[in-house]
Design an enzyme around this catalytic site. Structure first.
Site, PDB file in Angstrom:
ATOM      1  N   LYS A 179       0.841  -1.201   0.000  1.00 28.55           N
ATOM      2  CA  LYS A 179       0.000   0.000   0.000  1.00 28.55           C
ATOM      3  C   LYS A 179       0.879   1.256   0.000  1.00 28.55           C
ATOM      4  O   LYS A 179       0.690   2.167  -0.783  1.00 28.55           O
ATOM      5  CB  LYS A 179      -0.924  -0.028   1.222  1.00 28.55           C
ATOM      6  CG  LYS A 179      -1.779   1.208   1.327  1.00 28.55           C
ATOM      7  CD  LYS A 179      -2.740   1.146   2.488  1.00 28.55           C
ATOM      8  CE  LYS A 179      -3.370   2.534   2.636  1.00 28.55           C
ATOM      9  NZ  LYS A 179      -4.346   2.609   3.708  1.00 28.55           N
ATOM     10  N   GLU A 185      10.605  -4.920   4.344  1.00 29.54           N
ATOM     11  CA  GLU A 185      10.682  -6.327   3.933  1.00 29.54           C
ATOM     12  C   GLU A 185      10.347  -6.471   2.442  1.00 29.54           C
ATOM     13  O   GLU A 185      11.022  -7.184   1.695  1.00 29.54           O
ATOM     14  CB  GLU A 185       9.671  -7.179   4.723  1.00 29.54           C
ATOM     15  CG  GLU A 185       9.986  -7.343   6.189  1.00 29.54           C
ATOM     16  CD  GLU A 185       9.326  -6.272   7.050  1.00 29.54           C
ATOM     17  OE1 GLU A 185       9.100  -5.145   6.546  1.00 29.54           O
ATOM     18  OE2 GLU A 185       9.067  -6.565   8.223  1.00 29.54           O
ATOM     19  N   GLY A 238      -4.770  -1.657   4.762  1.00 34.46           N
ATOM     20  CA  GLY A 238      -3.994  -2.835   4.341  1.00 34.46           C
ATOM     21  C   GLY A 238      -4.722  -4.139   4.627  1.00 34.46           C
ATOM     22  O   GLY A 238      -4.819  -5.016   3.768  1.00 34.46           O
ATOM     23  N   ARG A 239      -5.245  -4.282   5.842  1.00 32.28           N
ATOM     24  CA  ARG A 239      -5.879  -5.565   6.209  1.00 32.28           C
ATOM     25  C   ARG A 239      -7.274  -5.708   5.619  1.00 32.28           C
ATOM     26  O   ARG A 239      -7.947  -6.706   5.864  1.00 32.28           O
ATOM     27  CB  ARG A 239      -5.885  -5.727   7.734  1.00 32.28           C
ATOM     28  CG  ARG A 239      -6.541  -4.591   8.491  1.00 32.28           C
ATOM     29  CD  ARG A 239      -6.214  -4.651   9.981  1.00 32.28           C
ATOM     30  NE  ARG A 239      -6.641  -3.449  10.687  1.00 32.28           N
ATOM     31  CZ  ARG A 239      -5.951  -2.321  10.766  1.00 32.28           C
ATOM     32  NH1 ARG A 239      -4.790  -2.227  10.142  1.00 32.28           N
ATOM     33  NH2 ARG A 239      -6.394  -1.294  11.446  1.00 32.28           N
ATOM     34  N   GLU A 324      -4.965  -6.440  14.604  1.00 33.65           N
ATOM     35  CA  GLU A 324      -4.422  -5.142  14.179  1.00 33.65           C
ATOM     36  C   GLU A 324      -5.537  -4.094  14.200  1.00 33.65           C
ATOM     37  O   GLU A 324      -5.277  -2.908  14.411  1.00 33.65           O
ATOM     38  CB  GLU A 324      -3.800  -5.238  12.774  1.00 33.65           C
ATOM     39  CG  GLU A 324      -2.912  -4.041  12.448  1.00 33.65           C
ATOM     40  CD  GLU A 324      -2.052  -4.254  11.203  1.00 33.65           C
ATOM     41  OE1 GLU A 324      -0.884  -4.661  11.350  1.00 33.65           O
ATOM     42  OE2 GLU A 324      -2.529  -3.997  10.092  1.00 33.65           O
ATOM     43  N   HIS A 355      -6.159 -33.127  18.486  1.00 39.67           N
ATOM     44  CA  HIS A 355      -5.149 -33.998  19.085  1.00 39.67           C
ATOM     45  C   HIS A 355      -3.966 -33.198  19.610  1.00 39.67           C
ATOM     46  O   HIS A 355      -2.900 -33.756  19.855  1.00 39.67           O
ATOM     47  CB  HIS A 355      -4.693 -35.039  18.057  1.00 39.67           C
ATOM     48  CG  HIS A 355      -5.835 -35.882  17.592  1.00 39.67           C
ATOM     49  ND1 HIS A 355      -6.272 -36.989  18.274  1.00 39.67           N
ATOM     50  CD2 HIS A 355      -6.690 -35.734  16.539  1.00 39.67           C
ATOM     51  CE1 HIS A 355      -7.324 -37.507  17.650  1.00 39.67           C
ATOM     52  NE2 HIS A 355      -7.594 -36.764  16.596  1.00 39.67           N
ATOM     53  N   LYS A 465       8.883  -0.631  13.822  1.00 36.55           N
ATOM     54  CA  LYS A 465       9.514  -0.347  12.525  1.00 36.55           C
ATOM     55  C   LYS A 465      10.635   0.672  12.700  1.00 36.55           C
ATOM     56  O   LYS A 465      11.718   0.533  12.144  1.00 36.55           O
ATOM     57  CB  LYS A 465       8.482   0.232  11.552  1.00 36.55           C
ATOM     58  CG  LYS A 465       7.485  -0.762  11.012  1.00 36.55           C
ATOM     59  CD  LYS A 465       6.592  -0.086   9.979  1.00 36.55           C
ATOM     60  CE  LYS A 465       5.407  -0.953   9.603  1.00 36.55           C
ATOM     61  NZ  LYS A 465       4.444  -0.278   8.745  1.00 36.55           N
TER      62      LYS A 465
HETATM   63  O1  F6P Z   1       3.128  -3.059   9.726  1.00 31.36           O
HETATM   64  C1  F6P Z   1       1.765  -3.175   9.568  1.00 31.36           C
HETATM   65  C2  F6P Z   1       1.330  -2.846   8.184  1.00 31.36           C
HETATM   66  O2  F6P Z   1       1.325  -1.485   7.993  1.00 31.36           O
HETATM   67  C3  F6P Z   1      -0.027  -3.456   7.893  1.00 31.36           C
HETATM   68  O3  F6P Z   1      -1.068  -2.681   8.343  1.00 31.36           O
HETATM   69  C4  F6P Z   1       0.033  -3.619   6.421  1.00 31.36           C
HETATM   70  O4  F6P Z   1      -0.928  -4.519   5.961  1.00 31.36           O
HETATM   71  C5  F6P Z   1       1.440  -4.116   6.246  1.00 31.36           C
HETATM   72  O5  F6P Z   1       2.195  -3.421   7.222  1.00 31.36           O
HETATM   73  C6  F6P Z   1       2.039  -3.920   4.885  1.00 31.36           C
HETATM   74  O6  F6P Z   1       2.078  -2.572   4.528  1.00 31.36           O
HETATM   75  P1  F6P Z   1       2.244  -2.132   3.027  1.00 31.36           P
HETATM   76  O7  F6P Z   1       1.111  -2.690   2.259  1.00 31.36           O
HETATM   77  O8  F6P Z   1       2.237  -0.633   3.038  1.00 31.36           O
HETATM   78  O9  F6P Z   1       3.556  -2.673   2.545  1.00 31.36           O
END
Ligand code: F6P
Length: 493
Positions: A179, A185, A238-239, A324, A355, A465
């Site tokens: 987003k 990462e 994002g979620r 979140e 189990h 972060k």
């Molecule tokens: O660190 C949390 C977050 O901001 C989430 O809310 C989001 O889904 C994810 O990181 C990834 O963010 P982006 O889509 O901006 O890479």
């Protein structure tokens, strides 16, 4: 924020008494919506409790959400994921539609060979930019998948090695899903994917990249051509973003028509919450039960078990959606939230979990509301005995949790009166999956409204972060605590 007032002094009766008092309880508290049965009768939800709720604040907040008004107060913006499926301000709905056409056009171009012979896609993203697509592709694409899909989220080089080993660089597209297009990462993994394409001799590695983002200008800066940037609105969280361009790998692998059906399933739930009376609003009822357990009965967790392997990623998807969104300490008014907000969500798949962790559910000391998610129609090729036994196991667990069995020997005593909800899909298809996910979104929203918190921000992840950046800088590293500095030294970093 104190316990919501409708719960004040409410003491639920034992489940056995609730069933004894109301012979129609099993039907009364089971609802059919979009091909899914939601059975709340084995929870302590009761008409009594439901009638205590003043539905006005929820109704007002829901109307704002569905109209595309500002509901994310701390960030001053709307939460426009419903617009992706047709409900929202006319502008937002129209724009989402145009962007979906763009996605369809890109998929058509891929299918027509515009990128050569493409057999697979490497989808790079994390959190909401990965969990949704992963769930969709795994749930709906096990038997018929037009393209191979690998979802790479973790920065761990092991994940990179594993994902790349399963793909052929000569015939793979890379979708960078972010987003913000700033996530460390994702950008690191995107560089690794580019290097992989280059090393394999792909002529124009950048020409293989597709961006799925609400920050198209950053994707351009990264070097991705405008024609391969699929944008979505910054007001889609994002979620909540799998309905938008973030769903691209699912749309590619399952087909755009299937993706549209997913949106239609979600739209059915949007329509339902907009029109249903509060007493029959399925996500609202689920939220009332959730709050009864977390607020009144002090349950700290809630567990979701998928009794269908195709939904095995559902618990991890829901962990982000629920925790979140509602893992907050501040009310929307900026005051301390007071008691607990979101339950800790965990789960697994049945019958495996029976189990492993069900001992605690049946006899442990914690109250854990359980949710079973199952599919009535068999989706596998095996002897029907498998599916039959899977479902019977699922239903037996709910019955056992509720009934218990008393014994003078404490070791063999099952207290019972343990709540569970059963969610039974007629079949698992794009429409029912869309409806199921939208149900969870609306339930999370309803819970937040009743708790007086904002489900649409996530400032809690920012500190981690920031510190992850500071720890990598020799100047700021010295400010870290002695334990952390010693660990860095021990790891030779
Ligand atoms: O660190 C949390 C977050 O901001 C989430 O809310 C989001 O889904 C994810 O990181 C990834 O963010 P982006 O889509 O901006 O890479």
């Amino acid at each position: 924020m104190p316990t919501p007032s409708f719960l004040a002094d409410f003491r639920p009766q034992p489940l056995s008494d609730l069933f004894a008092a109301d012979p129609a309880r099993a039907e009364d508290l089971a609802f059919d919506l979009a091909g899914i049965r939601f059975d709340f009768s084995k929870t302590h939800l009761s008409r009594d409790l439901i009638d205590r709720l003043d539905p006005m604040p929820y109704g007002a907040a829901l109307a704002s959400l569905l109209a595309g008004e500002v509901v994310n107060a701390t960030e001053g913006r709307a939460a426009e994921h419903p617009a992706e499926r047709g409900t929202g301000s006319p502008d937002a709905v129209a724009l989402a539609g145009q962007r979906r056409h763009r996605m369809r056009a890109l998929i058509d171009a891929i299918e027509a060979g515009a990128f050569g012979d493409i057999t697979g896609i490497l989808h790079i993203g994390i959190g909401g930019s990965a969990l949704g697509p992963a769930l969709l592709v795994d749930a709906l694409g096990r038997t018929e998948r037009r393209y191979k899909v690998e979802i790479l989220s973790n920065i761990d080089g092991q994940s990179v090695d594993a994902a790349l080993a399963r793909l052929d660089p000569a015939t793979t597209l890379v979708a960078i899903a972010s987003k913000t297009f700033t996530t460390a990462e994702t950008l690191r993994n995107a560089d690794a994917a580019l290097a992989w394409l280059e090393e394999a001799g792909v002529e124009d590695p950048y020409g293989r990249l597709i961006a799925l983002t609400a920050a198209p200008e950053r994707a351009l800066e990264f070097g991705i051509d405008e024609t391969r940037i699929l944008p979505f609105a910054p007001s889609v969280g994002g979620r909540y973003s799998l309905w938008s361009a973030i769903g691209f790998p699912a749309a590619l692998a399952l087909g755009m028509d299937a993706f549209e059906q997913l949106l239609e399933g979600a739209a059915m739930v949007d329509e339902h919450v907009a029109e249903a009376a509060p007493q029959a609003n399925v996500p609202l009822l689920a939220a009332i039960a959730d709050l009864l357990y977390t607020q009144q009965l002090k349950a700290e967790t809630r567990a979701v078990f998928a009794y269908d392997d195709r939904l095995s990623l559902l618990p991890s998807y829901l962990q982000q959606l629920v925790m979140e969104s509602n893992g907050k300490s501040a009310g929307i008014d900026g005051q301390p939230a007071g008691g607990h907000t979101s339950a800790i969500l965990w789960g697994g798949t049945g019958t495996d979990a029976q189990h492993a962790v069900f001992q605690l559910l049946h006899q442990g000391t914690h109250l854990v509301p359980v949710e079973f998610v199952a599919v009535a129609a068999q989706g596998d090729e095996q002897d029907p005995a498998h599916h039959r036994e899977l479902l019977l196991n699922c239903f037996a667990q709910g019955a056992a949790l509720m009934a218990g069995r008393s014994s003078d020997d404490l070791h063999r005593d099952y207290p019972g009166n343990r709540p569970s909800t059963t969610i039974l899909l007629d079949d698992l298809d794009p429409t029912s999956l869309g409806a199921l996910i939208a149900f969870y979104e609306h339930r999370t929203f309803a819970e937040a409204v009743l708790l007086g918190i904002n489900p649409f921000d996530q400032f809690g992840v920012e500190l981690g972060k920031e510190m992850a950046r500071a720890i990598d800088d020799p100047e700021t590293r010295s400010a870290f605590d002695p334990s952390t500095r010693a660990l860095i030294e021990k790891a030779g970093l």
